[in-house]
Design a protein around this motif. Structure first.
Motif, PDB file in Angstrom:
ATOM      1  N   ALA A   4       2.734  -5.781  -4.957  1.00  0.00           N
ATOM      2  CA  ALA A   4       1.729  -5.122  -5.351  1.00  0.00           C
ATOM      3  C   ALA A   4       2.026  -3.562  -5.474  1.00  0.00           C
ATOM      4  N   ALA A   5       2.786  -3.132  -4.400  1.00  0.00           N
ATOM      5  CA  ALA A   5       3.126  -1.680  -4.569  1.00  0.00           C
ATOM      6  C   ALA A   5       4.013  -1.332  -5.507  1.00  0.00           C
ATOM      7  N   ALA A   6       5.180  -2.246  -5.901  1.00  0.00           N
ATOM      8  CA  ALA A   6       5.922  -1.885  -6.977  1.00  0.00           C
ATOM      9  C   ALA A   6       5.106  -2.022  -8.187  1.00  0.00           C
ATOM     10  N   GLN A   7       4.351  -2.898  -8.365  1.00  0.00           N
ATOM     11  CA  GLN A   7       3.516  -3.195  -9.699  1.00  0.00           C
ATOM     12  C   GLN A   7       2.470  -2.137  -9.940  1.00  0.00           C
ATOM     13  N   VAL A   8       1.737  -1.746  -8.988  1.00  0.00           N
ATOM     14  CA  VAL A   8       0.707  -0.517  -8.995  1.00  0.00           C
ATOM     15  C   VAL A   8       1.456   0.817  -9.309  1.00  0.00           C
ATOM     16  N   LEU A   9       2.743   1.041  -8.725  1.00  0.00           N
ATOM     17  CA  LEU A   9       3.122   2.111  -8.884  1.00  0.00           C
ATOM     18  C   LEU A   9       3.759   2.562 -10.444  1.00  0.00           C
ATOM     19  N   ARG A  10       4.187   1.262 -11.103  1.00  0.00           N
ATOM     20  CA  ARG A  10       4.317   1.209 -12.571  1.00  0.00           C
ATOM     21  C   ARG A  10       3.124   1.867 -13.355  1.00  0.00           C
ATOM     22  N   LEU A  11       2.135   2.091 -12.745  1.00  0.00           N
ATOM     23  CA  LEU A  11       0.929   2.378 -13.491  1.00  0.00           C
ATOM     24  C   LEU A  11       0.760   3.939 -13.432  1.00  0.00           C
ATOM     25  N   GLY A  12       1.664   4.756 -12.563  1.00  0.00           N
ATOM     26  CA  GLY A  12       1.638   5.995 -12.328  1.00  0.00           C
ATOM     27  C   GLY A  12       0.172   6.606 -12.059  1.00  0.00           C
ATOM     28  N   ALA A  13       0.097   7.699 -12.492  1.00  0.00           N
ATOM     29  CA  ALA A  13      -1.333   8.531 -11.998  1.00  0.00           C
ATOM     30  C   ALA A  13      -2.550   7.740 -12.899  1.00  0.00           C
ATOM     31  N   GLN A  14      -2.492   6.610 -13.420  1.00  0.00           N
ATOM     32  CA  GLN A  14      -3.416   6.275 -14.192  1.00  0.00           C
ATOM     33  C   GLN A  14      -4.305   5.141 -13.277  1.00  0.00           C
ATOM     34  N   HIS A  15      -3.841   5.108 -11.919  1.00  0.00           N
ATOM     35  CA  HIS A  15      -4.540   4.158 -11.002  1.00  0.00           C
ATOM     36  C   HIS A  15      -4.518   4.809  -9.682  1.00  0.00           C
ATOM     37  N   LEU A  16      -5.618   4.267  -8.688  1.00  0.00           N
ATOM     38  CA  LEU A  16      -5.866   4.569  -7.360  1.00  0.00           C
ATOM     39  C   LEU A  16      -5.850   3.313  -6.486  1.00  0.00           C
ATOM     40  N   GLY A  17      -4.974   3.064  -5.846  1.00  0.00           N
ATOM     41  CA  GLY A  17      -5.194   1.791  -5.110  1.00  0.00           C
ATOM     42  C   GLY A  17      -6.007   2.031  -3.722  1.00  0.00           C
ATOM     43  N   LEU A  18      -7.022   1.254  -3.671  1.00  0.00           N
ATOM     44  CA  LEU A  18      -8.009   1.573  -2.676  1.00  0.00           C
ATOM     45  C   LEU A  18      -7.980   0.670  -1.348  1.00  0.00           C
ATOM     46  N   LYS A  19      -7.471  -0.682  -1.739  1.00  0.00           N
ATOM     47  CA  LYS A  19      -7.647  -1.516  -0.858  1.00  0.00           C
ATOM     48  C   LYS A  19      -6.469  -2.612  -1.159  1.00  0.00           C
ATOM     49  N   PRO A  20      -5.983  -3.338   0.164  1.00  0.00           N
ATOM     50  CA  PRO A  20      -6.133  -3.179   1.519  1.00  0.00           C
ATOM     51  C   PRO A  20      -5.492  -1.891   1.778  1.00  0.00           C
ATOM     52  N   ALA A  21      -5.815  -1.514   3.081  1.00  0.00           N
ATOM     53  CA  ALA A  21      -5.150  -0.322   3.773  1.00  0.00           C
ATOM     54  C   ALA A  21      -3.567  -0.344   3.646  1.00  0.00           C
ATOM     55  N   ALA A  22      -3.096  -1.711   3.828  1.00  0.00           N
ATOM     56  CA  ALA A  22      -1.665  -1.896   4.047  1.00  0.00           C
ATOM     57  C   ALA A  22      -0.804  -1.504   2.680  1.00  0.00           C
ATOM     58  N   LEU A  23      -1.677  -1.715   1.541  1.00  0.00           N
ATOM     59  CA  LEU A  23      -1.169  -1.478   0.276  1.00  0.00           C
ATOM     60  C   LEU A  23      -1.264  -0.138  -0.022  1.00  0.00           C
ATOM     61  N   ARG A  24      -2.137   0.757   0.459  1.00  0.00           N
ATOM     62  CA  ARG A  24      -2.244   2.169   0.419  1.00  0.00           C
ATOM     63  C   ARG A  24      -1.037   2.909   1.020  1.00  0.00           C
ATOM     64  N   ARG A  25      -0.886   2.464   2.390  1.00  0.00           N
ATOM     65  CA  ARG A  25       0.336   2.825   3.009  1.00  0.00           C
ATOM     66  C   ARG A  25       1.582   2.452   2.547  1.00  0.00           C
ATOM     67  N   ALA A  26       1.819   1.472   1.845  1.00  0.00           N
ATOM     68  CA  ALA A  26       3.034   1.186   1.198  1.00  0.00           C
ATOM     69  C   ALA A  26       3.233   2.001  -0.007  1.00  0.00           C
ATOM     70  N   LEU A  27       1.907   2.155  -0.843  1.00  0.00           N
ATOM     71  CA  LEU A  27       2.123   3.160  -1.917  1.00  0.00           C
ATOM     72  C   LEU A  27       2.428   4.630  -1.527  1.00  0.00           C
ATOM     73  N   LEU A  28       1.887   5.018  -0.471  1.00  0.00           N
ATOM     74  CA  LEU A  28       2.158   6.362   0.247  1.00  0.00           C
ATOM     75  C   LEU A  28       3.702   6.423   0.485  1.00  0.00           C
TER      76      LEU A  28
END
Length: 76
Positions: free
Chosen positions: A40-64
Motif C-alpha cells: 500500500a505504501a508503494a502504491q499510495v506514493l505513486r499518487l504523489g501530493a494528490q493523496h493523504l494516507g490517513l489510516k491505518p497508523a502503520a501505513l502512515r509510518r511506512a509512508l513517512l
C-alpha cells in the motif's frame, strides 16, 4: 479521484463507492483495500501530493519512512 485510476480496478471501485463529497479545498475522503502495508505504501506514493494516507497508523509510518529515505538521497 482521477489519480486513483492508475491503481487497480478494485481500488477504483472501492474509492468510488466510499467517496464523500469534496471538502472546501476539493479533497475527498475514500476508503480503499490494501494487500499489505509495504504494498500500500508503494502504491499510495505513486499518487504523489494528490493523496493523504490517513489510516491505518502503520501505513502512515511506512509512508513517512519512505519519504524520509528519498529525502535523504537528495540531501546535500
Amino acid at each position: 479521484m482521477r489519480a486513483l485510476r492508475n491503481l487497480s480496478a478494485t481500488v477504483v471501485q472501492a474509492a468510488e463507492a466510499s467517496a464523500g463529497e469534496p471538502d472546501e479545498e476539493g479533497w475527498r475522503r475514500v476508503t480503499i483495500p490494501i494487500e499489505s502495508i509495504p504494498h500500500a505504501a508503494a502504491q499510495v506514493l505513486r499518487l504523489g501530493a494528490q493523496h493523504l494516507g490517513l489510516k491505518p497508523a502503520a501505513l502512515r509510518r511506512a509512508l513517512l519512512d519512505r519519504i524520509e529515505a528519498v529525502k535523504a538521497l537528495y540531501a546535500d
